[in-house]
Design an enzyme around this catalytic site. Structure first.
Site, PDB file in Angstrom:
ATOM      1  N   TYR A 131      25.023 -46.179  67.857  1.00 26.66           N
ATOM      2  CA  TYR A 131      23.869 -46.521  67.014  1.00 26.66           C
ATOM      3  C   TYR A 131      23.434 -45.299  66.210  1.00 26.66           C
ATOM      4  O   TYR A 131      23.232 -45.356  64.998  1.00 26.66           O
ATOM      5  CB  TYR A 131      22.720 -47.014  67.906  1.00 26.66           C
ATOM      6  CG  TYR A 131      21.600 -47.677  67.145  1.00 26.66           C
ATOM      7  CD1 TYR A 131      21.551 -49.060  67.039  1.00 26.66           C
ATOM      8  CD2 TYR A 131      20.598 -46.936  66.535  1.00 26.66           C
ATOM      9  CE1 TYR A 131      20.533 -49.682  66.335  1.00 26.66           C
ATOM     10  CE2 TYR A 131      19.581 -47.543  65.833  1.00 26.66           C
ATOM     11  CZ  TYR A 131      19.549 -48.915  65.736  1.00 26.66           C
ATOM     12  OH  TYR A 131      18.549 -49.531  65.028  1.00 26.66           O
ATOM     13  N   HIS A 151      14.985 -45.368  60.014  1.00 20.96           N
ATOM     14  CA  HIS A 151      15.946 -45.073  58.988  1.00 20.96           C
ATOM     15  C   HIS A 151      15.620 -45.722  57.645  1.00 20.96           C
ATOM     16  O   HIS A 151      16.440 -45.683  56.726  1.00 20.96           O
ATOM     17  CB  HIS A 151      17.334 -45.557  59.457  1.00 20.96           C
ATOM     18  CG  HIS A 151      17.439 -47.065  59.585  1.00 20.96           C
ATOM     19  ND1 HIS A 151      18.374 -47.782  58.886  1.00 20.96           N
ATOM     20  CD2 HIS A 151      16.722 -47.981  60.283  1.00 20.96           C
ATOM     21  CE1 HIS A 151      18.268 -49.060  59.166  1.00 20.96           C
ATOM     22  NE2 HIS A 151      17.265 -49.223  60.010  1.00 20.96           N
ATOM     23  N   HIS A 186      15.519 -52.227  69.872  1.00 17.09           N
ATOM     24  CA  HIS A 186      16.804 -52.794  70.304  1.00 17.09           C
ATOM     25  C   HIS A 186      17.178 -52.194  71.653  1.00 17.09           C
ATOM     26  O   HIS A 186      17.058 -50.987  71.854  1.00 17.09           O
ATOM     27  CB  HIS A 186      17.927 -52.453  69.325  1.00 17.09           C
ATOM     28  CG  HIS A 186      17.734 -52.967  67.930  1.00 17.09           C
ATOM     29  ND1 HIS A 186      17.829 -54.306  67.614  1.00 17.09           N
ATOM     30  CD2 HIS A 186      17.467 -52.326  66.768  1.00 17.09           C
ATOM     31  CE1 HIS A 186      17.638 -54.456  66.315  1.00 17.09           C
ATOM     32  NE2 HIS A 186      17.413 -53.274  65.778  1.00 17.09           N
ATOM     33  N   HIS A 192       8.543 -51.494  61.081  1.00 14.89           N
ATOM     34  CA  HIS A 192       9.711 -51.360  60.188  1.00 14.89           C
ATOM     35  C   HIS A 192      10.088 -52.777  59.796  1.00 14.89           C
ATOM     36  O   HIS A 192      10.107 -53.666  60.644  1.00 14.89           O
ATOM     37  CB  HIS A 192      10.822 -50.645  60.966  1.00 14.89           C
ATOM     38  CG  HIS A 192      12.189 -50.758  60.384  1.00 14.89           C
ATOM     39  ND1 HIS A 192      12.459 -50.541  59.062  1.00 14.89           N
ATOM     40  CD2 HIS A 192      13.399 -51.032  60.973  1.00 14.89           C
ATOM     41  CE1 HIS A 192      13.768 -50.682  58.859  1.00 14.89           C
ATOM     42  NE2 HIS A 192      14.348 -50.982  59.994  1.00 14.89           N
ATOM     43  N   HIS A 247      24.126 -55.919  60.200  1.00 12.13           N
ATOM     44  CA  HIS A 247      24.159 -55.466  58.792  1.00 12.13           C
ATOM     45  C   HIS A 247      25.356 -56.120  58.089  1.00 12.13           C
ATOM     46  O   HIS A 247      26.202 -55.425  57.514  1.00 12.13           O
ATOM     47  CB  HIS A 247      24.298 -53.928  58.693  1.00 12.13           C
ATOM     48  CG  HIS A 247      23.027 -53.194  59.007  1.00 12.13           C
ATOM     49  ND1 HIS A 247      23.002 -51.861  59.354  1.00 12.13           N
ATOM     50  CD2 HIS A 247      21.736 -53.591  59.014  1.00 12.13           C
ATOM     51  CE1 HIS A 247      21.760 -51.472  59.569  1.00 12.13           C
ATOM     52  NE2 HIS A 247      20.978 -52.508  59.377  1.00 12.13           N
ATOM     53  N   GLU A 307      12.842 -54.253  58.130  1.00 13.81           N
ATOM     54  CA  GLU A 307      14.167 -54.853  57.999  1.00 13.81           C
ATOM     55  C   GLU A 307      14.070 -56.214  58.697  1.00 13.81           C
ATOM     56  O   GLU A 307      13.286 -56.391  59.646  1.00 13.81           O
ATOM     57  CB  GLU A 307      15.202 -53.942  58.683  1.00 13.81           C
ATOM     58  CG  GLU A 307      16.618 -54.233  58.239  1.00 13.81           C
ATOM     59  CD  GLU A 307      17.601 -53.109  58.555  1.00 13.81           C
ATOM     60  OE1 GLU A 307      17.210 -52.099  59.170  1.00 13.81           O
ATOM     61  OE2 GLU A 307      18.780 -53.261  58.176  1.00 13.81           O
ATOM     62  N   ASP A 340      13.539 -48.657  65.703  1.00 11.11           N
ATOM     63  CA  ASP A 340      14.991 -48.451  65.814  1.00 11.11           C
ATOM     64  C   ASP A 340      15.341 -47.148  66.546  1.00 11.11           C
ATOM     65  O   ASP A 340      16.427 -47.031  67.134  1.00 11.11           O
ATOM     66  CB  ASP A 340      15.628 -48.422  64.422  1.00 11.11           C
ATOM     67  CG  ASP A 340      15.764 -49.815  63.811  1.00 11.11           C
ATOM     68  OD1 ASP A 340      15.760 -50.803  64.558  1.00 11.11           O
ATOM     69  OD2 ASP A 340      15.900 -49.897  62.576  1.00 11.11           O
ATOM     70  N   ASP A 363      15.554 -57.884  60.825  1.00 11.92           N
ATOM     71  CA  ASP A 363      15.762 -58.104  62.261  1.00 11.92           C
ATOM     72  C   ASP A 363      14.462 -57.913  63.040  1.00 11.92           C
ATOM     73  O   ASP A 363      14.376 -58.324  64.201  1.00 11.92           O
ATOM     74  CB  ASP A 363      16.874 -57.209  62.832  1.00 11.92           C
ATOM     75  CG  ASP A 363      16.695 -55.739  62.527  1.00 11.92           C
ATOM     76  OD1 ASP A 363      16.145 -55.416  61.465  1.00 11.92           O
ATOM     77  OD2 ASP A 363      17.114 -54.910  63.350  1.00 11.92           O
TER      78      ASP A 363
HETATM   79 FE1  FEO Z   1      16.458 -51.109  60.859  1.00 12.99          FE
HETATM   80 FE2  FEO Z   1      16.619 -52.779  63.716  1.00 12.99          FE
HETATM   81  O1  FEO Z   1      16.310 -52.605  61.894  1.00 12.99           O
END
Ligand code: FEO
Length: 395
Positions: A192, A145, A225, A79, A23, A81, A164, A83
């Site tokens: 996390y 999130h 992750h 999701h 981030h 984002e 996530d 990544d």
């Molecule tokens: Fe919210 Fe691992 O991206």
């Protein structure tokens, strides 16, 4: 290269050993991370999530070694984002007509990021996708999130793909919780949770209870992750329920910034007083400059109370403490108490301003804090120690 994790599922993600911040610079990742992507082979084949943009070509190249891309029937984006969605452009260049299953919000976010008119299929909680012998069931997890987040449950092999949720920034060649140092994994999982999911704790509890009420058999939890929870996968679910419930341990953390050591000396003297009254409490002193900010926040997350110290500079608190206070506010810690302390030369406004900021962040204020003029001598340090004794007695 892909790694088979069950009869029908192959991990096709990327281990990022070198990632040290995430981030931007918002979150430190001392242990690296991974972007987990999963390929399900059944009568129909589905890919769950992709990888981060810098690894998009590598991701697609490796995926091609695993499967002829034309054999992929569905892309599931849990999701978006970057990544996880970052390799979509590179992937969809090869398979432009394959449907992308995602929430309605997911489509909006993908369009907003990549500006492509792909074949979107919007799904909501309870919608299913039959792959042959197995079926995927989607569960929206709004704001866990991001607004688009969803989980995917795979019947037959009883796997929950949680994106996530339940993840950790932890790079490891081993994919399962049975094959790694679990204490390290839990350190990263808590960090996390604290730094990403804590603001949404009420939703975490609600969503977990909703999923538990479904009574689904659970063989594995596969996050996006870090390691996969294979041995006793509900252990991380139980931890999340604890962390989401105004979590604290018997710990008090003092975080300070200092210009010429006076505020640091105050921190030490206050800590001494706390320990004199209660030697069962874990007391940690951290420098907001020398320690990592996200590690500091994680220690605050673990604490039942904390103290913030800053000298007064330019009629306020220091730059570093200002950043920390903003992060404390954003993370919405619950059921925590705090006070402020600091040295000063003339105006001495920092303690009052830090106290106001803590109050604004929803932290319970223990008292008005303590200030000391210039460099504290023995008598002034004893006042700080007495302040520490009173602080813990008041809790
Ligand atoms: Fe919210 Fe691992 O991206």
């Amino acid at each position: 290269m892909g790694k088979k994790i069950s009869n029908k599922v192959t991990w096709v993600g990327k281990i990022d050993w070198e990632l040290k911040t995430f981030h931007g610079d918002e979150l430190s990742t001392h242990k690296g991370s991974s972007y987990n992507s999963y390929l399900i082979r059944d009568k129909k084949n589905a890919l769950i999530d992709t990888s981060w943009i810098p690894y998009d070509k590598e991701f697609v190249q490796h995926l091609k070694q695993e499967i002829d891309l034309s054999q992929i029937d569905y892309v599931i984006m849990q999701h978006n984002e970057c990544d996880h969605s970052g390799a979509l452009v590179e992937l969809m260049r090869e398979i432009p007509n394959v449907p992308i299953y995602c929430t309605k919000k997911g489509e909006t976010i993908i369009r907003g990021h990549y500006h492509k008119d792909w074949n979107f299929v919007n799904v909501k909680t309870g919608d299913t996708l039959n792959l042959g012998e197995t079926t995927l069931t989607f569960v929206e997890a709004t704001m866990l999130h991001w607004p688009d987040t969803m989980f995917t449950y795979m019947s037959g092999e009883n796997i929950l793909f949680s994106n996530d949720g339940f993840g950790q920034h932890y790079a490891s060649e081993s994919l399962f919780n049975t094959e790694v140092d679990l204490s390290e994994v839990y350190t990263e999982a808590m960090k996390y949770y604290c730094n990403i999911l804590n603001p949404f704790s009420n939703l975490v509890t609600k969503k977990i209870n909703e999923i538990l009420a479904m009574n689904l058999p659970l063989a594995m939890i596969c996050p996006s992750h870090g390691i996969i929870w294979k041995d006793n996968p509900t252990q991380i679910v139980e931890k999340y329920l604890q962390w989401a419930n105004a979590y604290s341990e018997n710990q008090i953390t003092l975080v300070y910034d200092t210009m010429w050591q006076s505020t640091r000396l105050m921190a030490q003297a206050i800590a001494k007083g706390i320990q004199e009254v209660d030697n069962t409490v874990t007391v940690k002193i951290m420098s907001i400059v020398k320690d990592d900010k996200n590690d500091v926040l994680t220690e605050i997350f673990k604490s039942k109370a904390f103290l913030i110290g800053s000298p007064t500079i330019n009629n306020g608190y220091s730059f570093a403490i200002g950043g920390l206070l903003e992060m404390i506010k954003g993370l919405k810690f619950k059921n925590k108490k705090a006070s402020a302390f600091g040295s000063y030369g003339w105006s001495g406004d920092a303690v009052k301003q830090m106290t106001e900021k803590l109050q604004e962040a929803g932290i319970g204020i223990v008292n008005d804090g303590i200030r000391q003029l210039w460099v504290p001598d023995t008598k002034m340090l004893e006042e700080c120690t007495e302040y520490g004794r009173e602080f813990i007695k008041t809790l």
